[in-house]
Write a protein that holds these residues in place. Structure first.
Motif, PDB file in Angstrom:
ATOM      1  N   ILE A   1      -5.415   0.113  -3.597  1.00  0.00           N
ATOM      2  CA  ILE A   1      -6.687  -0.133  -2.928  1.00  0.00           C
ATOM      3  C   ILE A   1      -6.811  -1.596  -2.531  1.00  0.00           C
ATOM      4  O   ILE A   1      -7.296  -1.929  -1.447  1.00  0.00           O
ATOM      5  CB  ILE A   1      -7.852   0.290  -3.846  1.00  0.00           C
ATOM      6  CG1 ILE A   1      -7.974   1.811  -3.865  1.00  0.00           C
ATOM      7  CG2 ILE A   1      -9.167  -0.350  -3.400  1.00  0.00           C
ATOM      8  CD1 ILE A   1      -9.006   2.331  -4.831  1.00  0.00           C
TER       9      ILE A   1
ATOM     10  N   TRP B   1      -2.610   5.083 -14.525  1.00  0.00           N
ATOM     11  CA  TRP B   1      -2.548   5.363 -13.088  1.00  0.00           C
ATOM     12  C   TRP B   1      -3.706   4.707 -12.334  1.00  0.00           C
ATOM     13  O   TRP B   1      -3.609   4.460 -11.120  1.00  0.00           O
ATOM     14  CB  TRP B   1      -2.544   6.873 -12.834  1.00  0.00           C
ATOM     15  CG  TRP B   1      -3.766   7.578 -13.321  1.00  0.00           C
ATOM     16  CD1 TRP B   1      -3.967   8.122 -14.551  1.00  0.00           C
ATOM     17  CD2 TRP B   1      -4.980   7.810 -12.588  1.00  0.00           C
ATOM     18  NE1 TRP B   1      -5.215   8.679 -14.646  1.00  0.00           N
ATOM     19  CE2 TRP B   1      -5.865   8.500 -13.445  1.00  0.00           C
ATOM     20  CE3 TRP B   1      -5.390   7.508 -11.292  1.00  0.00           C
ATOM     21  CZ2 TRP B   1      -7.136   8.894 -13.051  1.00  0.00           C
ATOM     22  CZ3 TRP B   1      -6.671   7.895 -10.887  1.00  0.00           C
ATOM     23  CH2 TRP B   1      -7.524   8.573 -11.755  1.00  0.00           C
ATOM     24  N   LEU B   2      -4.813   4.427 -13.060  1.00  0.00           N
ATOM     25  CA  LEU B   2      -5.939   3.774 -12.410  1.00  0.00           C
ATOM     26  C   LEU B   2      -5.564   2.393 -11.894  1.00  0.00           C
ATOM     27  O   LEU B   2      -6.048   1.961 -10.840  1.00  0.00           O
ATOM     28  CB  LEU B   2      -7.116   3.654 -13.385  1.00  0.00           C
ATOM     29  CG  LEU B   2      -7.933   4.923 -13.648  1.00  0.00           C
ATOM     30  CD1 LEU B   2      -8.950   4.679 -14.752  1.00  0.00           C
ATOM     31  CD2 LEU B   2      -8.618   5.383 -12.362  1.00  0.00           C
TER      32      LEU B   2
ATOM     33  N   TYR C   1       2.806   1.743  -3.462  1.00  0.00           N
ATOM     34  CA  TYR C   1       1.938   2.177  -4.556  1.00  0.00           C
ATOM     35  C   TYR C   1       1.321   3.548  -4.281  1.00  0.00           C
ATOM     36  O   TYR C   1       0.962   4.267  -5.228  1.00  0.00           O
ATOM     37  CB  TYR C   1       0.862   1.123  -4.823  1.00  0.00           C
ATOM     38  CG  TYR C   1       1.374   0.013  -5.711  1.00  0.00           C
ATOM     39  CD1 TYR C   1       1.177   0.043  -7.088  1.00  0.00           C
ATOM     40  CD2 TYR C   1       2.087  -1.052  -5.174  1.00  0.00           C
ATOM     41  CE1 TYR C   1       1.663  -0.965  -7.902  1.00  0.00           C
ATOM     42  CE2 TYR C   1       2.579  -2.068  -5.980  1.00  0.00           C
ATOM     43  CZ  TYR C   1       2.362  -2.018  -7.349  1.00  0.00           C
ATOM     44  OH  TYR C   1       2.852  -3.015  -8.155  1.00  0.00           O
ATOM     45  N   PHE C   2       1.209   3.914  -3.020  1.00  0.00           N
ATOM     46  CA  PHE C   2       0.732   5.262  -2.699  1.00  0.00           C
ATOM     47  C   PHE C   2       1.689   6.307  -3.248  1.00  0.00           C
ATOM     48  O   PHE C   2       1.255   7.290  -3.874  1.00  0.00           O
ATOM     49  CB  PHE C   2       0.589   5.423  -1.184  1.00  0.00           C
ATOM     50  CG  PHE C   2       0.323   6.833  -0.748  1.00  0.00           C
ATOM     51  CD1 PHE C   2      -0.936   7.395  -0.870  1.00  0.00           C
ATOM     52  CD2 PHE C   2       1.353   7.612  -0.221  1.00  0.00           C
ATOM     53  CE1 PHE C   2      -1.167   8.712  -0.483  1.00  0.00           C
ATOM     54  CE2 PHE C   2       1.131   8.921   0.165  1.00  0.00           C
ATOM     55  CZ  PHE C   2      -0.133   9.474   0.042  1.00  0.00           C
TER      56      PHE C   2
ATOM     57  N   LEU D   1      -3.666   2.794  -8.726  1.00  0.00           N
ATOM     58  CA  LEU D   1      -4.629   3.078  -7.665  1.00  0.00           C
ATOM     59  C   LEU D   1      -5.342   1.795  -7.235  1.00  0.00           C
ATOM     60  O   LEU D   1      -5.543   1.562  -6.036  1.00  0.00           O
ATOM     61  CB  LEU D   1      -5.647   4.105  -8.150  1.00  0.00           C
ATOM     62  CG  LEU D   1      -6.810   4.423  -7.203  1.00  0.00           C
ATOM     63  CD1 LEU D   1      -6.281   4.999  -5.893  1.00  0.00           C
ATOM     64  CD2 LEU D   1      -7.800   5.379  -7.868  1.00  0.00           C
TER      65      LEU D   1
ATOM     66  N   THR E   1       0.833  -1.206   0.000  1.00  0.00           N
ATOM     67  CA  THR E   1       0.000   0.000   0.000  1.00  0.00           C
ATOM     68  C   THR E   1       0.867   1.255   0.000  1.00  0.00           C
ATOM     69  O   THR E   1       0.615   2.203  -0.755  1.00  0.00           O
ATOM     70  CB  THR E   1      -0.924   0.016   1.224  1.00  0.00           C
ATOM     71  OG1 THR E   1      -1.716  -1.171   1.254  1.00  0.00           O
ATOM     72  CG2 THR E   1      -1.846   1.229   1.187  1.00  0.00           C
TER      73      THR E   1
ATOM     74  N   LEU F   1       1.550   6.463  -6.948  1.00  0.00           N
ATOM     75  CA  LEU F   1       0.321   7.108  -7.379  1.00  0.00           C
ATOM     76  C   LEU F   1       0.433   8.624  -7.344  1.00  0.00           C
ATOM     77  O   LEU F   1      -0.052   9.314  -8.255  1.00  0.00           O
ATOM     78  CB  LEU F   1      -0.850   6.649  -6.500  1.00  0.00           C
ATOM     79  CG  LEU F   1      -2.228   7.207  -6.848  1.00  0.00           C
ATOM     80  CD1 LEU F   1      -2.669   6.704  -8.220  1.00  0.00           C
ATOM     81  CD2 LEU F   1      -3.249   6.815  -5.787  1.00  0.00           C
TER      82      LEU F   1
END
Length: 499
Positions: A311, A303-304, A122-123, A307, A119, A126
């Motif tokens: 998530i 980028w989705l 990837y945060f 995300l 998390t 992002l």
């Protein structure tokens, strides 16, 4: 206007009638982190068995389905949030039950270290700061912040978590399905010269190569299904607690099989099996196949996918906390842990102390392992499968032994309570033994401890530590009712909601 009535608390103080089948299934799916799990595993499974990867994902689901039958039958008889702890104690006695509850906690702590780190990484990707994503100190403290946040959300109540998880799961599964559809479209349009045509031979067991490669792939695939049993740990907070959790668990596994196999086939068709470019055997693609392909499939919307992976991991962080907090709550109610763990928040009706302890334990474990050695952290994460197989097997055998006198009453009882659970237990026991045997090899992971593979020492050592802690608790006067089988035995009525 009169104020809305609240559902009554359960026998342990939890808020009953909170979740339905849909909510339970959402939380079960979130616990498995399906998008991240498949992205991180697919490349290694293909590396081990080649084109038979879809078959491996189906085979790996079989012991999980058999174990889910055991969970379903035991839950119908005893819908207690302690799950393995309660059922193992009633079937085999306090030692088996206690160590089963411990194994679940160990697996959860190790998983939390993994998903919180993912998390965090990837945060930062992002928000467009890859430098922070590659800085171990920043990643560790970001992950700690995520664990703390998800612990806080878990304390606030199951309804808050369910609403959040529903939104996140719809987005995550939507992106995962879209990824598979786009992979199929691009494979059939000739976007990649190395694409291959679909073949039914991918599902042919006769095409499998070496046994060692097959077992390595199955063991990898086996544990990306882990997390569906969260549905059962929330049984006292569901509507119709004797039936809803079992149905949700089986639905979770079926959905995962369909999605995992479908997306795997589509990605294999597009990428092929080469060692260069987008090929699934390319060493540069092994750690995260989806990220490698995101720009091809999503273009400027790539980028989705970042995300969605974030998530996926973040959702699993929150839902992994839930079952262990409720497991330790149940253990405390039956005198297997200090009474403090049984405290329920007066407003939110959640096991606040158990939840906070779970979050603190995960933070402590992750921070210590990260700064001690990143290689040891990696090996500890690969060894978590031992604890998972261990407590699943305990639950599976508990079903057979607890219901042994009723197996001849009907064909359903024989298969659902006896044969299927025993088969699941045997398969999981084999997975445990085979994994432990492989981990002994010094070449298995990244570290060598005590002259053998570090993964073996950490995985087996974590389970053995449970016996030590159980012994220490057994010396306390407050533990006597449990170990004397006074507070919990086969005849003890479990403290469950009135339904």
């Amino acid at each position: 206007m009169s104020a809305p009535t609240q559902a009554p608390p359960s026998g342990k103080g939890l808020q009953a009638n909170t979740l339905g089948v849909f909510g339970s299934t959402v939380i079960g799916l979130a616990s498995t982190a399906p998008l991240y799990s498949l992205a991180a595993t697919l490349g290694y499974v293909v590396l081990a068995v080649g084109a038979q990867a879809p078959l491996v994902f189906i085979i790996a689901a079989i012991p999980m389905i058999f174990a889910a039958f055991a969970y379903q039958e035991l839950n119908r008889e005893m819908p207690d949030c302690g799950t393995t702890f309660v059922w193992g104690t009633k079937a085999f006695g306090p030692v088996t039950g206690w160590i089963g509850g411990w194994a679940l906690a160990v697996a959860s702590v190790m998983v939390l270290a993994n998903v919180s780190e993912v998390t965090a990484i990837y945060f930062w990707y992002l928000v467009g700061n890859p430098g922070f994503a590659e800085d171990p100190v920043i990643v560790v403290w970001t992950a700690v912040a995520f664990i703390a946040l998800m612990t806080f959300i878990s304390v606030l109540g199951l309804q808050v978590g369910e609403r959040m998880q529903t939104v996140l799961m719809i987005f995550q599964m939507g992106l995962l399905v879209a990824f598979g559809v786009l992979a199929f479209i691009n494979a059939t349009s000739g976007a990649n010269a190395d694409s291959v045509n679909f073949s039914w031979s991918w599902f042919n067991p006769a095409e499998l190569g070496s046994w060692s490669g097959f077992m390595q792939a199955v063991l990898l695939a086996l544990f990306i299904y882990w997390g569906w049993d969260t549905c059962l740990a929330l049984n006292e907070e569901t509507r119709n607690p004797k039936k809803t959790p079992g149905r949700a668990a089986l639905m979770t596994i079926v959905i995962l099989i369909v999605v995992y196999v479908g997306v795997t086939v589509a990605v294999m068709m597009f990428s092929g099996f080469g060692e260069s470019g987008f090929g699934l055997a390319n060493p540069d693609n092994l750690d995260d196949v989806f990220t490698v392909l995101r720009d091809i499939f999503f273009g400027q919307w790539g980028w989705l996918l970042i995300l969605a992976v974030m998530i996926s991991a973040a959702s699993s962080t929150q839902t992994t906390i839930l079952p262990t907090a409720r497991g330790t709550l149940s253990m405390a109610v039956y005198k297997a842990l200090p009474a403090k763990f049984a405290q329920i928040h007066p407003r939110f009706k959640t096991p606040w102390f158990s939840t906070v302890v779970m979050g603190v334990a995960a933070i402590g474990y992750y921070v210590v392992m990260s700064f001690l050695s990143t290689d040891m952290l990696a090996d500890s994460l690969s060894s978590m499968g031992l604890a998972i197989a261990f407590y699943y097997a305990i639950t599976s055998f508990s079903s057979f032994w607890y219901f042994r006198k009723t197996l001849r009453e009907s064909a359903r009882n024989l298969w659902m309570r006896g044969i299927f659970p025993v088969l699941g237990g045997l398969l999981l026991t084999y997975a445990f033994i085979q994994s432990a045997f492989d981990m002994i090899n010094v070449d298995y992971g990244y570290t060598v401890l005590l002259g053998v593979g570090g993964s073996f020492v950490i995985g087996v050592g974590a389970i053995l530590l449970g016996f030590v802690l159980m012994g220490l608790w057994g010396l306390r006067p407050g533990s006597k009712p449990f170990f004397r089988r006074e507070s919990l035995n086969r005849e003890t009525p479990v403290l469950v909601p009135d339904v």
